[in-house]
Design an enzyme around this catalytic site. Structure first.
Site, PDB file in Angstrom:
ATOM      1  N   ARG A 236     -15.993   0.817  -1.051  1.00 27.35           N
ATOM      2  CA  ARG A 236     -14.550   0.862  -0.846  1.00 27.35           C
ATOM      3  C   ARG A 236     -13.840   0.592  -2.161  1.00 27.35           C
ATOM      4  NH1 ARG A 236     -15.585   3.236   3.099  1.00 27.35           N
ATOM      5  NH2 ARG A 236     -14.862   2.874   5.247  1.00 27.35           N
ATOM      6  N   GLU A 265      -6.228   6.664  -1.972  1.00 25.97           N
ATOM      7  CA  GLU A 265      -6.858   7.976  -1.825  1.00 25.97           C
ATOM      8  C   GLU A 265      -5.971   8.905  -1.011  1.00 25.97           C
ATOM      9  OE1 GLU A 265     -11.443   6.179  -1.811  1.00 25.97           O
ATOM     10  OE2 GLU A 265     -10.598   7.083   0.002  1.00 25.97           O
ATOM     11  N   HIS A 284     -14.716  10.258  -2.217  1.00 31.86           N
ATOM     12  CA  HIS A 284     -15.052   9.514  -0.997  1.00 31.86           C
ATOM     13  C   HIS A 284     -15.893  10.404  -0.081  1.00 31.86           C
ATOM     14  CE1 HIS A 284     -13.579   6.093   1.832  1.00 31.86           C
ATOM     15  NE2 HIS A 284     -14.820   6.467   2.145  1.00 31.86           N
TER      16      HIS A 284
END
Length: 315
Positions: A236, A265, A284
């Protein structure tokens, strides 16, 4: 009677046609909006109340969204994947909305990407690729993995899979995880964090995000790091203070970094990591293989079906 299901997980949405027969068999009527990474609170407050079930991606799931859902049709939800820091589970409990996630789905896949990053940083492979495409022919000296020390922060499913792969590359492995009771024999446990972090040539973040480890990599930890350390984050973004990481890269204290995740993000075009020559940037996407997406999606579908049936029986 059919159940209306909202899906906001991008990897699952990309493969949503693969599950059409399953949806039909279960009586699921699917809403599949276009999602790049997440939907806004306003968008979710409009959509969620119209559905009996919700398969959640990385959307920020707030009390307001859940409250709106409770006032509407929402009866149960599943957080697709293993990370749960984006969901207000306390709000779910308070509002009486059953919710779960799909743990243990992506350890091998995320670990594969972590090793890709470790190898890439060790040999400057991504930097070489960029420079050759520009017409250059660079030959930076990399480092050998054998005998180097890898520090893994978090030794759950992902961390253990990273350790197993790192062992095959003859790396010495240290780790930090106060919640794990048993460890592989080839892993040295260092507690409390950041004990012995100064010995690490590589550091990989593989832990869940909590209130306690927000900005775990900060200025005080930067001062402890071994000069030339390489940093990888496949967990994360907020585990790392991005200003600290940039400071470390610019001073040379941190040789290079690979980030699959960021504090915000999708990453903004103004983010300095995008133009930093010693940084690999991802999207991600660590868990996103065809096989893993199918595995987690089927698990999410079955869990949601079970919860909706149980809810119906209890009503």
């Amino acid at each position: 009677m059919s159940s209306k299901i909202l899906i906001t997980c991008p990897p699952m949405l990309k493969n949503v046609k693969s599950f059409q027969n399953d949806f039909k068999d279960l009586g699921f009527e699917i809403t599949a909006p276009e999602v790049i990474q997440t939907l806004s609170e306003k968008e979710l407050m409009d959509l969620v109340p119209q559905h009996d079930g919700w398969i959640i991606g990385d959307d920020l799931v707030t009390f307001k969204i859940l409250e709106a859902g409770k006032k509407g049709l929402l009866k149960a939800a599943v957080k697709w994947g293993i990370g749960t820091d984006n969901v207000d589970f306390d709000a779910c409990k308070k509002l009486g909305i059953p919710i779960t996630n799909t743990p243990g789905m992506f350890g091998a896949e995320v670990a594969d990407l972590a090793m890709c990053y470790i190898l890439g940083l060790a040999r400057d492979a991504f930097f070489i690729d960029r420079e050759v495409r520009k017409g250059g022919w660079p030959k930076p000296s990399g480092i050998s993995l054998a005998g180097k020390t890898l520090g893994i922060i978090g030794l759950g499913d992902i961390g253990r899979n990273i350790a197993k792969r790192a062992k095959a590359h003859e790396l010495d492995i240290v780790c930090w995880d106060p919640y794990i009771k048993t460890f592989p024999k080839y892993v040295k446990v260092c507690e409390p964090f950041p004990s012995q972090i100064e010995t690490c040539d590589f550091i990989v973040f593989a832990c869940a995000l909590t209130r306690e480890n927000f900005h775990l990599l900060n200025d005080s930890i930067l001062n402890l790091l071994k000069p030339g350390v390489r940093v990888v984050n496949v967990s994360r973004g907020p585990l790392i203070n991005e200003s600290t990481l940039l400071k470390g890269l610019e001073s040379g204290k941190i040789c290079s970094a690979a980030l699959d995740v960021f504090e915000f993000e999708p990453i903004k075009k103004s983010n300095k990591f995008l133009v930093h020559p010693k940084c690999i940037v991802g999207s991600h996407n660590g868990s996103n293989t065809f096989e893993a997406v199918l595995r987690a999606s089927y698990e999410a579908i079955n869990l949601l079906d079970t919860m909706l049936k149980k809810k119906k029986e209890n009503d």
